[in-house]
Motif scaffolding. Structure first.
Motif, PDB file in Angstrom:
ATOM      1  N   UNK A   1       0.320  38.213  62.059  1.00  0.00           N
ATOM      2  CA  UNK A   1       1.498  37.449  62.426  1.00  0.00           C
ATOM      3  C   UNK A   1       2.624  38.391  62.804  1.00  0.00           C
ATOM      4  N   UNK A   2       3.664  37.816  63.319  1.00  0.00           N
ATOM      5  CA  UNK A   2       4.830  38.592  63.729  1.00  0.00           C
ATOM      6  C   UNK A   2       5.898  38.471  62.639  1.00  0.00           C
ATOM      7  N   UNK A   3       6.200  39.578  61.949  1.00  0.00           N
ATOM      8  CA  UNK A   3       7.149  39.502  60.833  1.00  0.00           C
ATOM      9  C   UNK A   3       8.544  39.037  61.248  1.00  0.00           C
ATOM     10  N   UNK A   4       8.914  39.348  62.494  1.00  0.00           N
ATOM     11  CA  UNK A   4      10.249  38.913  62.936  1.00  0.00           C
ATOM     12  C   UNK A   4      10.327  37.405  63.063  1.00  0.00           C
ATOM     13  N   UNK A   5       9.263  36.852  63.690  1.00  0.00           N
ATOM     14  CA  UNK A   5       9.210  35.379  63.747  1.00  0.00           C
ATOM     15  C   UNK A   5       9.125  34.822  62.339  1.00  0.00           C
ATOM     16  N   UNK A   6       8.326  35.499  61.491  1.00  0.00           N
ATOM     17  CA  UNK A   6       8.154  35.061  60.101  1.00  0.00           C
ATOM     18  C   UNK A   6       9.486  35.009  59.362  1.00  0.00           C
ATOM     19  N   UNK A   7      10.346  35.991  59.648  1.00  0.00           N
ATOM     20  CA  UNK A   7      11.667  36.025  59.018  1.00  0.00           C
ATOM     21  C   UNK A   7      12.480  34.794  59.380  1.00  0.00           C
ATOM     22  N   UNK A   8      12.290  34.335  60.626  1.00  0.00           N
ATOM     23  CA  UNK A   8      13.023  33.122  61.029  1.00  0.00           C
ATOM     24  C   UNK A   8      12.440  31.892  60.325  1.00  0.00           C
TER      25      UNK A   8
ATOM     26  N   UNK B   1      -2.438  33.740  50.312  1.00  0.00           N
ATOM     27  CA  UNK B   1      -1.146  33.206  50.771  1.00  0.00           C
ATOM     28  C   UNK B   1      -1.345  32.133  51.829  1.00  0.00           C
ATOM     29  N   UNK B   2      -2.364  32.326  52.686  1.00  0.00           N
ATOM     30  CA  UNK B   2      -2.613  31.331  53.724  1.00  0.00           C
ATOM     31  C   UNK B   2      -2.983  29.991  53.088  1.00  0.00           C
ATOM     32  N   UNK B   3      -3.827  30.026  52.082  1.00  0.00           N
ATOM     33  CA  UNK B   3      -4.252  28.788  51.420  1.00  0.00           C
ATOM     34  C   UNK B   3      -3.087  28.152  50.656  1.00  0.00           C
ATOM     35  N   UNK B   4      -2.316  28.988  49.966  1.00  0.00           N
ATOM     36  CA  UNK B   4      -1.160  28.499  49.181  1.00  0.00           C
ATOM     37  C   UNK B   4      -0.116  27.855  50.088  1.00  0.00           C
ATOM     38  N   UNK B   5       0.201  28.532  51.188  1.00  0.00           N
ATOM     39  CA  UNK B   5       1.273  28.019  52.049  1.00  0.00           C
ATOM     40  C   UNK B   5       0.799  26.843  52.903  1.00  0.00           C
ATOM     41  N   UNK B   6      -0.517  26.730  53.109  1.00  0.00           N
ATOM     42  CA  UNK B   6      -1.016  25.585  53.872  1.00  0.00           C
ATOM     43  C   UNK B   6      -0.858  24.321  53.053  1.00  0.00           C
TER      44      UNK B   6
ATOM     45  N   UNK C   1       3.995  22.214  52.559  1.00  0.00           N
ATOM     46  CA  UNK C   1       3.156  23.268  53.113  1.00  0.00           C
ATOM     47  C   UNK C   1       3.394  23.419  54.604  1.00  0.00           C
ATOM     48  N   UNK C   2       2.931  24.542  55.142  1.00  0.00           N
ATOM     49  CA  UNK C   2       3.130  24.834  56.561  1.00  0.00           C
ATOM     50  C   UNK C   2       1.833  24.511  57.285  1.00  0.00           C
ATOM     51  N   UNK C   3       1.854  23.482  58.134  1.00  0.00           N
ATOM     52  CA  UNK C   3       0.621  23.046  58.799  1.00  0.00           C
ATOM     53  C   UNK C   3       0.188  24.018  59.896  1.00  0.00           C
ATOM     54  N   UNK C   4       1.150  24.648  60.565  1.00  0.00           N
ATOM     55  CA  UNK C   4       0.845  25.481  61.724  1.00  0.00           C
ATOM     56  C   UNK C   4       0.317  26.863  61.299  1.00  0.00           C
ATOM     57  N   UNK C   5      -0.933  27.172  61.710  1.00  0.00           N
ATOM     58  CA  UNK C   5      -1.580  28.419  61.285  1.00  0.00           C
ATOM     59  C   UNK C   5      -0.809  29.635  61.782  1.00  0.00           C
ATOM     60  N   UNK C   6      -0.271  29.564  62.991  1.00  0.00           N
ATOM     61  CA  UNK C   6       0.481  30.686  63.548  1.00  0.00           C
ATOM     62  C   UNK C   6       1.749  30.954  62.743  1.00  0.00           C
ATOM     63  N   UNK C   7       2.444  29.880  62.401  1.00  0.00           N
ATOM     64  CA  UNK C   7       3.677  30.022  61.612  1.00  0.00           C
ATOM     65  C   UNK C   7       3.346  30.602  60.240  1.00  0.00           C
ATOM     66  N   UNK C   8       2.203  30.164  59.676  1.00  0.00           N
ATOM     67  CA  UNK C   8       1.789  30.702  58.373  1.00  0.00           C
ATOM     68  C   UNK C   8       1.545  32.197  58.464  1.00  0.00           C
ATOM     69  N   UNK C   9       0.818  32.638  59.491  1.00  0.00           N
ATOM     70  CA  UNK C   9       0.511  34.069  59.562  1.00  0.00           C
ATOM     71  C   UNK C   9       1.784  34.874  59.829  1.00  0.00           C
ATOM     72  N   UNK C  10       2.755  34.287  60.529  1.00  0.00           N
ATOM     73  CA  UNK C  10       4.038  34.978  60.728  1.00  0.00           C
ATOM     74  C   UNK C  10       4.762  35.153  59.390  1.00  0.00           C
ATOM     75  N   UNK C  11       4.811  34.084  58.599  1.00  0.00           N
ATOM     76  CA  UNK C  11       5.496  34.163  57.300  1.00  0.00           C
ATOM     77  C   UNK C  11       4.787  35.177  56.394  1.00  0.00           C
ATOM     78  N   UNK C  12       3.449  35.172  56.457  1.00  0.00           N
ATOM     79  CA  UNK C  12       2.671  36.094  55.630  1.00  0.00           C
ATOM     80  C   UNK C  12       2.950  37.545  56.052  1.00  0.00           C
TER      81      UNK C  12
END
Ligand code: HEC
Length: 244
Positions: free
Chosen positions: A40-47, A102-107, A122-133
């Motif tokens: 994921x992209x940590x910058x997007x994850x930060x947002x 973390x992916x399972x927890x946040x999903x 939970x965060x449904x979007x897999x891309x958003x999850x990997x960014x947050x992770x």
């Protein structure tokens, strides 16, 4: 010559077919590898993390509704030092926080550890999850790559430091009469509140009020409701005087 050249052509065709097959396999493999390593992209994850800030700080030791997420990477679930509100459900999950857990927890937190206290859908979007992770990993490494400016690291900084409250917010006395609290501030103002609209809270942290010196916060724009914060619950009933 003719036969030879046709034989060579046949070999050629076979080799190039095999090469093509190998190429395809390589492409597939690399495709799979990229998908697995899709960082994921940590910058997007930060947002995205703004949704978490109401309950989590990334400053070490700064616990709010949820534990500080500083150093969460590779940490056993439910073990942040001095966080006193973990559920048994999360502690018993036995998880160690990494990409997979973390992916399972946040999903779906409720499915990951039924009965836990993180009440978000939970965060449904897999891309958003990997960014947050990716973001959680970067802030845990505490590296210079951290996308978050230092000023935002403390989510608690958004809350007022009650030790520094001025006289208009410092509460000198509270009187209760029938359905009304009369609050006298240190600046001498006397404000009536319908008893249902005044809330009493405690803040025992270093940012909380001094002993015996409650502070009024969050007086709403309409002026009809507010909160009085004490340093300790034992102070509340002794501070409030019953008198008409
Ligand atoms: C409404 C408050 C709230 C929100 C919003 C929230 N959390 Fe939590 N979080 C909690 C609580 C409470 C816990 C502890 C849960 C328990 O013990 O059952 C927790 C636990 C965690 C943990 C486990 C920490 C540990 O020490 O084991 C992680 C990781 C986490 N949250 C990440 C997130 C992320 C990422 C977001 C944003 C997408 C988020 N949380 C949003 C309240 C919240």
């Amino acid at each position: 010559m003719n036969r030879l050249s046709s034989a060579v052509r046949k070999i050629d065709v076979r080799v190039s077919r095999r090469l093509a097959a190998v190429g395809l396999a390589a492409a597939l493999v690399s495709g799979i590898v990229t998908a697995q390593a899709a960082e994921g992209d940590p910058n997007r994850g930060g947002r995205h993390f703004k949704a978490c800030l109401a309950c989590h700080s990334i400053a070490p030791g700064e616990h709010m509704t949820g534990p500080s997420l500083a150093g969460v990477w590779q940490r056993q679930a439910g073990t942040a030092q001095k966080f006193s509100r973990y559920s048994e459900a999360l502690k018993r999950s036995g998880a160690v926080w990494n990409e997979t857990t973390l992916d399972a927890w946040l999903r779906d937190p409720a499915a990951f550890a039924p009965g836990n206290f993180m009440k978000i859908p939970g965060i449904a979007d897999a891309g958003a999850r990997s960014d947050v992770i990716a973001y959680l990993k970067v802030i845990s490494e505490g590296s210079a790559r951290s996308p978050k400016p230092a000023s935002q690291r403390s989510a608690l900084a958004a809350f007022p430091d009650l030790r520094k409250a001025g006289p208009a917010a410092s509460v000198a006395a509270i009187r209760h009469c029938r359905d009304t609290y009369w609050v006298t501030t240190a600046s001498g103002e006397v404000i009536p509140y319908w008893e249902f609209n005044l809330r009493f809270k405690t803040d025992s942290s270093a940012r909380g009020p001094a002993r015996g010196k409650p502070v009024m916060v969050g007086a709403a724009s309409m002026g009809d409701r507010a909160q009085v914060v004490f340093s300790d619950p034992a102070e509340i009933s002794t501070f409030i005087r019953r008198s008409c």
